[in-house]
Scaffold this motif. Structure first.
Motif, PDB file in Angstrom:
ATOM      1  N   SER A 171      -6.594 -19.917 -19.960  1.00 42.64           N
ATOM      2  CA  SER A 171      -7.694 -19.595 -20.869  1.00 42.64           C
ATOM      3  C   SER A 171      -7.795 -18.087 -21.066  1.00 42.64           C
ATOM      4  CB  SER A 171      -9.014 -20.108 -20.291  1.00 42.64           C
ATOM      5  OG  SER A 171     -10.081 -19.644 -21.083  1.00 42.64           O
ATOM      6  N   VAL A 172      -8.144 -17.667 -22.283  1.00 41.82           N
ATOM      7  CA  VAL A 172      -8.380 -16.234 -22.506  1.00 41.82           C
ATOM      8  C   VAL A 172      -9.852 -15.862 -22.292  1.00 41.82           C
ATOM      9  CG1 VAL A 172      -6.389 -15.825 -24.008  1.00 41.82           C
ATOM     10  CG2 VAL A 172      -8.565 -16.556 -25.031  1.00 41.82           C
ATOM     11  N   LEU A 173     -10.600 -16.764 -21.644  1.00 45.82           N
ATOM     12  CA  LEU A 173     -12.014 -16.486 -21.368  1.00 45.82           C
ATOM     13  C   LEU A 173     -12.263 -15.091 -20.787  1.00 45.82           C
ATOM     14  CD1 LEU A 173     -15.000 -17.237 -21.063  1.00 45.82           C
ATOM     15  CD2 LEU A 173     -14.399 -18.610 -19.079  1.00 45.82           C
ATOM     16  N   PRO A 174     -11.430 -14.626 -19.798  1.00 39.90           N
ATOM     17  CA  PRO A 174     -11.712 -13.283 -19.245  1.00 39.90           C
ATOM     18  C   PRO A 174     -11.728 -12.182 -20.303  1.00 39.90           C
ATOM     19  CG  PRO A 174     -10.034 -14.429 -17.930  1.00 39.90           C
ATOM     20  CD  PRO A 174     -10.299 -15.292 -19.118  1.00 39.90           C
ATOM     21  N   LEU A 175     -11.047 -12.404 -21.425  1.00 39.05           N
ATOM     22  CA  LEU A 175     -10.950 -11.353 -22.444  1.00 39.05           C
ATOM     23  C   LEU A 175     -12.242 -11.149 -23.234  1.00 39.05           C
ATOM     24  CD1 LEU A 175      -7.340 -11.953 -23.871  1.00 39.05           C
ATOM     25  CD2 LEU A 175      -8.099 -10.352 -22.090  1.00 39.05           C
TER      26      LEU A 175
ATOM     27  N   GLU B 197     -14.862 -10.105 -22.128  1.00 34.56           N
ATOM     28  CA  GLU B 197     -15.467  -8.865 -21.623  1.00 34.56           C
ATOM     29  C   GLU B 197     -14.852  -7.630 -22.306  1.00 34.56           C
ATOM     30  OE1 GLU B 197     -18.031  -9.127 -19.817  1.00 34.56           O
ATOM     31  OE2 GLU B 197     -17.851 -11.133 -18.942  1.00 34.56           O
ATOM     32  N   LYS B 198     -13.659  -7.819 -22.855  1.00 32.80           N
ATOM     33  CA  LYS B 198     -12.881  -6.711 -23.391  1.00 32.80           C
ATOM     34  C   LYS B 198     -12.961  -6.637 -24.915  1.00 32.80           C
ATOM     35  CE  LYS B 198      -8.089  -5.080 -22.656  1.00 32.80           C
ATOM     36  NZ  LYS B 198      -6.818  -5.508 -22.035  1.00 32.80           N
ATOM     37  N   TYR B 199     -13.076  -7.797 -25.564  1.00 30.31           N
ATOM     38  CA  TYR B 199     -13.080  -7.845 -27.035  1.00 30.31           C
ATOM     39  C   TYR B 199     -14.374  -8.502 -27.522  1.00 30.31           C
ATOM     40  CZ  TYR B 199      -8.127  -7.008 -26.189  1.00 30.31           C
ATOM     41  OH  TYR B 199      -6.933  -6.478 -25.746  1.00 30.31           O
ATOM     42  N   GLU B 200     -15.224  -7.731 -28.170  1.00 33.61           N
ATOM     43  CA  GLU B 200     -16.533  -8.286 -28.551  1.00 33.61           C
ATOM     44  C   GLU B 200     -16.435  -9.260 -29.723  1.00 33.61           C
ATOM     45  OE1 GLU B 200     -19.227  -5.142 -29.759  1.00 33.61           O
ATOM     46  OE2 GLU B 200     -18.208  -4.927 -31.687  1.00 33.61           O
ATOM     47  N   ASN B 201     -15.252  -9.315 -30.383  1.00 36.55           N
ATOM     48  CA  ASN B 201     -15.048 -10.188 -31.542  1.00 36.55           C
ATOM     49  C   ASN B 201     -14.278 -11.463 -31.201  1.00 36.55           C
ATOM     50  OD1 ASN B 201     -12.809  -8.526 -31.010  1.00 36.55           O
ATOM     51  ND2 ASN B 201     -11.931  -8.983 -33.016  1.00 36.55           N
ATOM     52  N   LEU B 202     -14.164 -11.775 -29.916  1.00 37.54           N
ATOM     53  CA  LEU B 202     -13.424 -12.973 -29.482  1.00 37.54           C
ATOM     54  C   LEU B 202     -14.373 -14.119 -29.136  1.00 37.54           C
ATOM     55  CD1 LEU B 202     -10.956 -14.571 -28.346  1.00 37.54           C
ATOM     56  CD2 LEU B 202     -11.332 -13.364 -26.170  1.00 37.54           C
ATOM     57  N   LEU B 203     -14.131 -15.283 -29.730  1.00 37.51           N
ATOM     58  CA  LEU B 203     -14.903 -16.481 -29.386  1.00 37.51           C
ATOM     59  C   LEU B 203     -13.952 -17.521 -28.792  1.00 37.51           C
ATOM     60  CD1 LEU B 203     -17.909 -17.565 -29.784  1.00 37.51           C
ATOM     61  CD2 LEU B 203     -16.943 -18.951 -31.625  1.00 37.51           C
ATOM     62  N   VAL B 204     -14.282 -18.016 -27.596  1.00 40.36           N
ATOM     63  CA  VAL B 204     -13.452 -19.005 -26.911  1.00 40.36           C
ATOM     64  C   VAL B 204     -14.220 -20.321 -26.891  1.00 40.36           C
ATOM     65  CG1 VAL B 204     -12.323 -19.597 -24.735  1.00 40.36           C
ATOM     66  CG2 VAL B 204     -12.394 -17.202 -25.491  1.00 40.36           C
ATOM     67  N   VAL B 205     -13.645 -21.358 -27.504  1.00 36.52           N
ATOM     68  CA  VAL B 205     -14.361 -22.632 -27.664  1.00 36.52           C
ATOM     69  C   VAL B 205     -13.740 -23.700 -26.771  1.00 36.52           C
ATOM     70  CG1 VAL B 205     -15.035 -24.402 -29.326  1.00 36.52           C
ATOM     71  CG2 VAL B 205     -14.935 -21.997 -30.041  1.00 36.52           C
ATOM     72  N   GLN B 206     -14.583 -24.417 -26.037  1.00 35.14           N
ATOM     73  CA  GLN B 206     -14.107 -25.509 -25.180  1.00 35.14           C
ATOM     74  C   GLN B 206     -15.001 -26.737 -25.349  1.00 35.14           C
ATOM     75  OE1 GLN B 206     -13.446 -24.161 -21.133  1.00 35.14           O
ATOM     76  NE2 GLN B 206     -12.122 -22.465 -21.787  1.00 35.14           N
ATOM     77  N   THR B 207     -14.698 -27.801 -24.623  1.00 32.69           N
ATOM     78  CA  THR B 207     -15.428 -29.059 -24.821  1.00 32.69           C
ATOM     79  C   THR B 207     -15.454 -29.912 -23.558  1.00 32.69           C
ATOM     80  OG1 THR B 207     -15.405 -31.142 -26.080  1.00 32.69           O
ATOM     81  CG2 THR B 207     -13.285 -30.110 -25.716  1.00 32.69           C
ATOM     82  N   THR B 208     -16.447 -30.774 -23.436  1.00 38.64           N
ATOM     83  CA  THR B 208     -16.482 -31.748 -22.334  1.00 38.64           C
ATOM     84  C   THR B 208     -15.786 -33.053 -22.726  1.00 38.64           C
ATOM     85  OG1 THR B 208     -18.556 -32.790 -22.997  1.00 38.64           O
ATOM     86  CG2 THR B 208     -18.741 -30.870 -21.561  1.00 38.64           C
ATOM     87  N   SER B 209     -15.289 -33.127 -23.963  1.00 37.66           N
ATOM     88  CA  SER B 209     -14.774 -34.404 -24.478  1.00 37.66           C
ATOM     89  C   SER B 209     -13.498 -34.870 -23.792  1.00 37.66           C
ATOM     90  CB  SER B 209     -14.511 -34.302 -25.978  1.00 37.66           C
ATOM     91  OG  SER B 209     -15.713 -34.123 -26.679  1.00 37.66           O
ATOM     92  N   LYS B 210     -12.612 -33.946 -23.479  1.00 37.58           N
ATOM     93  CA  LYS B 210     -11.306 -34.349 -22.927  1.00 37.58           C
ATOM     94  C   LYS B 210     -11.301 -34.261 -21.404  1.00 37.58           C
ATOM     95  CE  LYS B 210     -10.315 -33.413 -27.330  1.00 37.58           C
ATOM     96  NZ  LYS B 210     -10.395 -34.398 -28.392  1.00 37.58           N
TER      97      LYS B 210
END
Lengths: 350, 350
Positions: B190-194, B196-209
């Motif tokens: 996952s690029v979730l840690p990023l 903190e570094k890039y204010e224009n990054l959105l990381v989308v996840q789900t409970t579906s799978k």
């Protein structure tokens, strides 16, 4: 401001009513139902099967749609469902209000209409209520890109008679007309039968108030098959699976129990009539309400002051700091016991 | 066509995968998890209190947001939740993609991206995957109005390495970059840690799978506080109360049970590796999958024919009748027993 921010859709968001949480509170501020959901809903919850939760729900929400079609004597192709009537209305704004002409709605009304119009960049015109807080039907007989109003209106509680609503719809075959009937189940007349006559009429209702399911977020709309088809197409392009499995199961149970529905709405209407009498006795005036709330002003004491005094007692009502209505309180009808406590406090305070 | 229809937003709606319902079926067509939700979810369901259903849920979905913040070591101001990741993504398209420049996404990818772009009238450009079905990072290093792609990609299952994803984000400070990590929990980075570094990054996840909750419709996103604030403003202008009470209660329980989550995703990965070996033995080839599905083609037999033959056995997989991928099957990883039945049938059929 960073460059990416220039392309952000900026809005002034809707502010939901405050949700205080005290064990002893009397919560009369968001038009919730004081009674629990139907015993059939309780049973459905107890029997809900967890293993199926791993599977996607039916995208057409068939179980709930069929239950609504049966309860309201329409075809299932005439029913649309969403995550509360807000979701239904947002989708209807997006689907139907794409004209360059302004859509029309009252100046004093559900405070979400101008928010959706701003979000989707829909031009709009707000038409003033008359001095009795009634919508003036003739105002809606002019060129427009669509029409929406609640009947009964909120936060005033005033009902427009069926014939007047029909006159507005009949005058406007070139626009979609949305009648937002969130509060219709407390003694007002629904224009639902008119969907057979006007293919451009959308009637929106909800399980949040009359069926005690605000926490479930289930709204629905009725219209011609053509209208509902357009609405579903847009919905499937936004989110195919809006209704989760609990909504389908518990929503169906809530709609099925017509007897309980009639019992609790009847009870709330009786409590409302008692409350009206008491408020009048204490020097309040209000437009006649056909909803589960009363929109009241006092002859001597300012609404703001009463709102604060009630809050200190953990009795929460709604106060709108807006032109024309800033001396009114919107008081949700609770149980007899809750309303008695409200009246007792007001009596002593005034 | 009536005049009101001229102002209807017309779309070609997304078609969800078919939802067959046979008692004996092996359902490997919509990337659902073969295992039930966590025992903590079961317990939460059993303890769910019905009376509170009459009250609106918390509009900020606090319980769920706080649980996510804790589990993913971010602030709650960096978390957004919605009715499935589709709702999160639809809201992100509406909020962030308002440039006149085209947004960029792959030609072979989640089939909802162009649907949202069409719905909201966002210009877009689809960039071809290379012959190994990989996204070419350099393609995303040019002027654009926004970027979105799944990582791992769907329906190919191919993961782009963390460093390559970061290169794309780093090149694009002027656009919002959305990484759709619906399938990240099956062994990808996952690029979730990023965030903190890039204010224009959105990381989308789900409970579906990975959390077996497709039926609950719970998706979420992580980003900078600024990004999440904009997203919430738009959401509050669309529907203040999107998450119903069961979603808050059961969703929180699902996120809390990290041990169960690791156990079932580990199990699915092991089954996937076994299935890869068996498919290879039978003459299938496929890009290496880091998801809960395998995107496979056979050296001799057409995908369409296999799809139909499997269907007759009530084994449902996904077939896309689209250019470049019409000789592939997307096969969801089920239980060991289900995959063994699939392999046994294929062995006998081929």
């Amino acid at each position: 401001m960073s460059i990416w921010e220039e392309n952000v859709r900026k809005v002034i968001p809707y502010t939901p009513g405050e949700q205080p949480d005290f064990p002893d509170m009397i919560k009369l501020n968001t038009n919730e139902n004081p009674y629990p959901p139907s015993p059939l809903v309780k049973k459905a919850l107890e029997e809900m099967e967890l293993n199926s939760m791993r599977l996607y729900p039916a995208p057409a929400a068939d179980a709930l749609v069929e239950e609504l079609a049966e309860a309201y004597h329409v075809k299932k192709e005439q029913v649309f469902v969403g995550v509360g009537s807000d979701d239904v209305l947002a989708m209807a704004f997006l689907t139907f209000f794409n004209s360059e002409k302004p859509i029309l709605f009252p100046d004093i009304t559900y405070s979400f209409y101008d928010v959706w119009a701003d979000l989707f960049r829909i031009p709009y015109e707000q038409l003033p209520l008359n001095e009795d807080f009634a919508i003036v039907p003739e105002d809606y007989m002019k060129e427009n890109g669509g029409i929406i109003f609640p009947n009964p209106n909120a936060p005033t509680g005033v009902e427009m008679p069926f014939e007047e609503v029909e006159k507005i719809i009949a005058y406007n075959p070139e626009s979609v007309v949305i009648i937002d009937e969130a509060y219709v189940d407390f003694g007002a007349a629904s224009v639902l039968p008119l969907i057979e006559k006007y293919e451009n009429l959308l009637v929106v209702q909800t399980t949040s108030k009359s069926r005690s399911m605000a926490g479930m977020r289930i709204g629905y709309a009725f219209g011609s098959e053509k209208l509902i088809h357009y609405l579903n197409d847009a919905k499937y392009s936004f989110n195919s699976y809006t209704m989760n499995r609990p909504s389908l199961v518990l929503g169906s149970a809530a709609i099925r129990d017509q007897e309980y529905f009639r019992k609790i709405t009847g009870k709330i209407m009786a409590t409302r009539e008692w409350t009206k009498k008491e408020l009048k006795r204490l020097g309040f005036t209000f437009p006649d309400s056909k909803t589960n709330f009363i929109f009241a002003t006092h002859e001597k004491v300012q609404a703001k002051e009463l709102f604060e005094a009630l809050k200190e007692q953990h009795i929460f009502v709604r106060y709108f700091n807006k032109p024309r209505i800033d001396n009114y309180l919107r008081i949700t009808i609770g149980t007899d016991e809750q309303m008695k406590k409200l009246i007792d406090f007001l009596e002593q305070y005034l």
